[in-house]
Design a protein around this motif. Structure first.
Motif, PDB file in Angstrom:
ATOM      1  N   SER A 103       1.052  -1.460   0.301  1.00 16.29           N
ATOM      2  CA  SER A 103      -0.094   0.473   0.049  1.00 16.29           C
ATOM      3  C   SER A 103       1.383   1.175  -0.089  1.00 16.29           C
ATOM      4  O   SER A 103       0.591   2.374  -0.955  1.00 16.29           O
ATOM      5  N   GLY A 104       2.406   1.161   0.535  1.00 19.55           N
ATOM      6  CA  GLY A 104       2.816   2.240   0.674  1.00 19.55           C
ATOM      7  C   GLY A 104       2.947   2.872  -0.703  1.00 19.55           C
ATOM      8  O   GLY A 104       3.573   4.008  -1.641  1.00 19.55           O
ATOM      9  N   ILE A 105       3.995   1.600  -1.003  1.00 21.93           N
ATOM     10  CA  ILE A 105       4.298   1.529  -3.071  1.00 21.93           C
ATOM     11  C   ILE A 105       2.645   2.696  -3.720  1.00 21.93           C
ATOM     12  O   ILE A 105       3.158   3.024  -4.432  1.00 21.93           O
ATOM     13  N   GLU A 106       1.495   2.073  -3.418  1.00 25.21           N
ATOM     14  CA  GLU A 106       0.729   2.755  -3.605  1.00 25.21           C
ATOM     15  C   GLU A 106       0.003   3.874  -3.803  1.00 25.21           C
ATOM     16  O   GLU A 106       0.406   4.963  -4.707  1.00 25.21           O
ATOM     17  N   VAL A 107       0.454   4.134  -2.574  1.00 23.81           N
ATOM     18  CA  VAL A 107       0.282   6.043  -1.703  1.00 23.81           C
ATOM     19  C   VAL A 107       1.680   6.578  -3.112  1.00 23.81           C
ATOM     20  O   VAL A 107       1.262   7.739  -3.064  1.00 23.81           O
ATOM     21  N   ILE A 108       2.795   5.618  -3.369  1.00 25.85           N
ATOM     22  CA  ILE A 108       3.604   6.492  -4.183  1.00 25.85           C
ATOM     23  C   ILE A 108       3.529   6.886  -5.506  1.00 25.85           C
ATOM     24  O   ILE A 108       3.404   8.557  -5.541  1.00 25.85           O
ATOM     25  N   SER A 109       2.750   6.012  -6.044  1.00 28.69           N
ATOM     26  CA  SER A 109       2.208   6.239  -7.036  1.00 28.69           C
ATOM     27  C   SER A 109       1.088   6.841  -6.905  1.00 28.69           C
ATOM     28  O   SER A 109       0.926   7.797  -8.577  1.00 28.69           O
ATOM     29  N   CYS A 110       0.490   6.770  -6.289  1.00 31.33           N
ATOM     30  CA  CYS A 110      -0.809   8.196  -6.518  1.00 31.33           C
ATOM     31  C   CYS A 110      -0.461   9.564  -5.922  1.00 31.33           C
ATOM     32  O   CYS A 110      -0.981  10.353  -6.681  1.00 31.33           O
ATOM     33  N   ALA A 111       0.627   9.807  -5.154  1.00 31.80           N
ATOM     34  CA  ALA A 111       1.071  10.669  -5.507  1.00 31.80           C
ATOM     35  C   ALA A 111       2.073  11.597  -6.526  1.00 31.80           C
ATOM     36  O   ALA A 111       1.941  12.424  -7.215  1.00 31.80           O
ATOM     37  N   LEU A 112       2.978  10.650  -7.215  1.00 32.08           N
ATOM     38  CA  LEU A 112       3.073  11.210  -8.457  1.00 32.08           C
ATOM     39  C   LEU A 112       2.248  10.819  -9.955  1.00 32.08           C
ATOM     40  O   LEU A 112       2.763  12.264 -10.228  1.00 32.08           O
ATOM     41  N   THR A 113       1.111  10.425  -9.719  1.00 34.26           N
ATOM     42  CA  THR A 113      -0.095  10.521 -10.592  1.00 34.26           C
ATOM     43  C   THR A 113      -0.872  12.034 -10.066  1.00 34.26           C
ATOM     44  O   THR A 113      -1.198  12.962 -10.884  1.00 34.26           O
ATOM     45  N   ALA A 114      -0.860  12.555  -9.041  1.00 35.53           N
ATOM     46  CA  ALA A 114      -1.304  13.755  -8.230  1.00 35.53           C
ATOM     47  C   ALA A 114      -0.835  15.130  -8.962  1.00 35.53           C
ATOM     48  O   ALA A 114      -1.125  15.747 -10.169  1.00 35.53           O
ATOM     49  N   ALA A 115       0.836  14.581  -8.402  1.00 28.29           N
ATOM     50  CA  ALA A 115       1.867  15.692  -8.634  1.00 28.29           C
ATOM     51  C   ALA A 115       1.393  15.979 -10.580  1.00 28.29           C
ATOM     52  O   ALA A 115       1.719  17.375 -11.116  1.00 28.29           O
ATOM     53  N   GLY A 116       1.350  14.414 -11.244  1.00 32.01           N
ATOM     54  CA  GLY A 116       1.970  14.809 -12.381  1.00 32.01           C
ATOM     55  C   GLY A 116       0.786  15.504 -13.357  1.00 32.01           C
ATOM     56  O   GLY A 116       0.356  16.808 -14.292  1.00 32.01           O
ATOM     57  N   LEU A 117      -0.374  15.210 -12.542  1.00 31.91           N
ATOM     58  CA  LEU A 117      -1.660  15.917 -12.621  1.00 31.91           C
ATOM     59  C   LEU A 117      -1.421  16.695 -12.649  1.00 31.91           C
ATOM     60  O   LEU A 117      -1.900  18.410 -13.603  1.00 31.91           O
ATOM     61  N   TYR A 118      -1.645  17.667 -11.664  1.00 33.95           N
ATOM     62  CA  TYR A 118      -1.012  18.733 -10.922  1.00 33.95           C
ATOM     63  C   TYR A 118      -0.344  19.729 -12.096  1.00 33.95           C
ATOM     64  O   TYR A 118      -1.368  20.613 -12.990  1.00 33.95           O
ATOM     65  N   PHE A 119       0.792  19.358 -12.817  1.00 32.40           N
ATOM     66  CA  PHE A 119       1.530  20.165 -13.318  1.00 32.40           C
ATOM     67  C   PHE A 119       1.111  20.092 -14.570  1.00 32.40           C
ATOM     68  O   PHE A 119       0.953  21.023 -15.726  1.00 32.40           O
ATOM     69  N   SER A 120      -0.273  19.167 -15.295  1.00 41.93           N
ATOM     70  CA  SER A 120      -0.656  19.286 -16.441  1.00 41.93           C
ATOM     71  C   SER A 120      -1.426  20.232 -16.715  1.00 41.93           C
ATOM     72  O   SER A 120      -2.484  20.844 -17.795  1.00 41.93           O
ATOM     73  N   PHE A 121      -2.647  20.871 -15.564  1.00 41.84           N
ATOM     74  CA  PHE A 121      -3.315  21.848 -15.536  1.00 41.84           C
ATOM     75  C   PHE A 121      -3.062  23.041 -14.884  1.00 41.84           C
ATOM     76  O   PHE A 121      -3.324  24.260 -15.385  1.00 41.84           O
ATOM     77  N   THR A 122      -1.467  23.065 -14.951  1.00 42.75           N
ATOM     78  CA  THR A 122      -0.780  24.652 -14.264  1.00 42.75           C
ATOM     79  C   THR A 122       0.788  24.994 -15.395  1.00 42.75           C
ATOM     80  O   THR A 122       0.701  24.509 -16.093  1.00 42.75           O
ATOM     81  N   GLY A 123      -0.092  26.157 -15.543  1.00 43.32           N
ATOM     82  CA  GLY A 123       1.847  26.603 -15.424  1.00 43.32           C
ATOM     83  C   GLY A 123       1.613  26.505 -17.009  1.00 43.32           C
ATOM     84  O   GLY A 123       0.401  27.368 -17.502  1.00 43.32           O
ATOM     85  N   ASP A 124       3.168  26.172 -17.883  1.00 38.57           N
ATOM     86  CA  ASP A 124       3.382  26.150 -19.246  1.00 38.57           C
ATOM     87  C   ASP A 124       2.011  25.614 -19.957  1.00 38.57           C
ATOM     88  O   ASP A 124       2.079  25.496 -21.156  1.00 38.57           O
ATOM     89  N   ALA A 125       1.229  24.440 -19.247  1.00 36.62           N
ATOM     90  CA  ALA A 125       0.791  23.709 -19.961  1.00 36.62           C
ATOM     91  C   ALA A 125      -1.086  24.320 -19.986  1.00 36.62           C
ATOM     92  O   ALA A 125      -0.970  23.483 -20.698  1.00 36.62           O
ATOM     93  N   VAL A 126      -1.284  25.278 -19.266  1.00 35.96           N
ATOM     94  CA  VAL A 126      -2.437  25.251 -20.430  1.00 35.96           C
ATOM     95  C   VAL A 126      -2.280  26.168 -21.595  1.00 35.96           C
ATOM     96  O   VAL A 126      -2.168  26.657 -22.099  1.00 35.96           O
ATOM     97  N   GLY A 127      -3.220  25.330 -22.258  1.00 35.96           N
ATOM     98  CA  GLY A 127      -3.770  25.585 -23.532  1.00 35.96           C
ATOM     99  C   GLY A 127      -2.908  24.996 -24.434  1.00 35.96           C
ATOM    100  O   GLY A 127      -2.600  24.530 -25.415  1.00 35.96           O
ATOM    101  N   TRP A 128      -2.203  24.040 -24.101  1.00 38.12           N
ATOM    102  CA  TRP A 128      -1.004  23.459 -24.552  1.00 38.12           C
ATOM    103  C   TRP A 128      -2.381  21.497 -25.376  1.00 38.12           C
ATOM    104  O   TRP A 128      -2.047  21.451 -26.211  1.00 38.12           O
ATOM    105  N   PHE A 129      -3.139  21.648 -24.087  1.00 39.17           N
ATOM    106  CA  PHE A 129      -3.982  20.057 -24.508  1.00 39.17           C
ATOM    107  C   PHE A 129      -4.796  20.941 -25.538  1.00 39.17           C
ATOM    108  O   PHE A 129      -5.459  22.204 -25.491  1.00 39.17           O
ATOM    109  N   ASN A 130      -5.729  20.239 -26.764  1.00 33.35           N
ATOM    110  CA  ASN A 130      -6.666  20.219 -27.374  1.00 33.35           C
ATOM    111  C   ASN A 130      -8.063  19.997 -26.650  1.00 33.35           C
ATOM    112  O   ASN A 130      -8.008  18.993 -26.222  1.00 33.35           O
ATOM    113  N   ALA A 131      -9.082  20.473 -27.110  1.00 30.97           N
ATOM    114  CA  ALA A 131     -10.102  19.710 -26.842  1.00 30.97           C
ATOM    115  C   ALA A 131     -10.551  18.271 -27.474  1.00 30.97           C
ATOM    116  O   ALA A 131     -10.411  17.600 -28.532  1.00 30.97           O
TER     117      ALA A 131
END
Length: 131
Positions: A103-131
């Motif tokens: 479960s510790g490995i799963e927590v780390i995996s979820c944290a990495l995913t959450a951080a990655g998704l955060y980056f995909s919605f912020t900073g210079d990623a805004v406007g990169w993704f098409n609908a």
């Protein structure tokens, strides 16, 4: 794209790297799962569960690639939904059994995913993704 290569924004790069790291942890977790048959889990059930896990990981790798390299927006939201659907049972497992190695490995995996998704919605990623 029309033949002009666009430079990948830093936040999109971080999204891609963090999500691939998370999926690599998930793959290692599947690889080292206990596959000892028991009364509850037969050999064929273990095989099917392992193949389904591998299939899901490959699908999520494709979603990360679609989002980061092909600039698709909907895979980010699918990855967000998968994160939410992963966190709920993880919290239940930790509440019942406590924080173990798996479960510790799963927590780390979820944290990495959450951080990655955060980056995909912020900073210079805004406007990169098409609908």
């Amino acid at each position: 794209m029309t033949g002009i290569a666009m430079k990948l924004p830093k936040n999109v790069f971080l999204f891609e790297v963090l999500l691939y790291l998370s999926l690599m942890l998930d793959a290692l977790s599947v690889a080292f799962q206990d596959r000892t048959p028991s009364a509850e889990m037969t050999d064929s059930m273990i095989t099917v569960a392992s193949l389904m896990s591998v299939g899901m990981i490959l699908l999520l790798v494709y979603f990360v690639w679609l989002a980061a390299q092909r600039r698709k927006n909907w895979p980010r939201w699918a990855l967000f939904a998968v994160l939410v659907l992963s966190v709920v049972p993880l919290v239940e497992v930790i509440a019942v059994r406590g924080l173990g190695f798996d479960s510790g490995i799963e927590v780390i995996s979820c944290a990495l995913t959450a951080a990655g998704l955060y980056f995909s919605f912020t900073g210079d990623a805004v406007g990169w993704f098409n609908a």
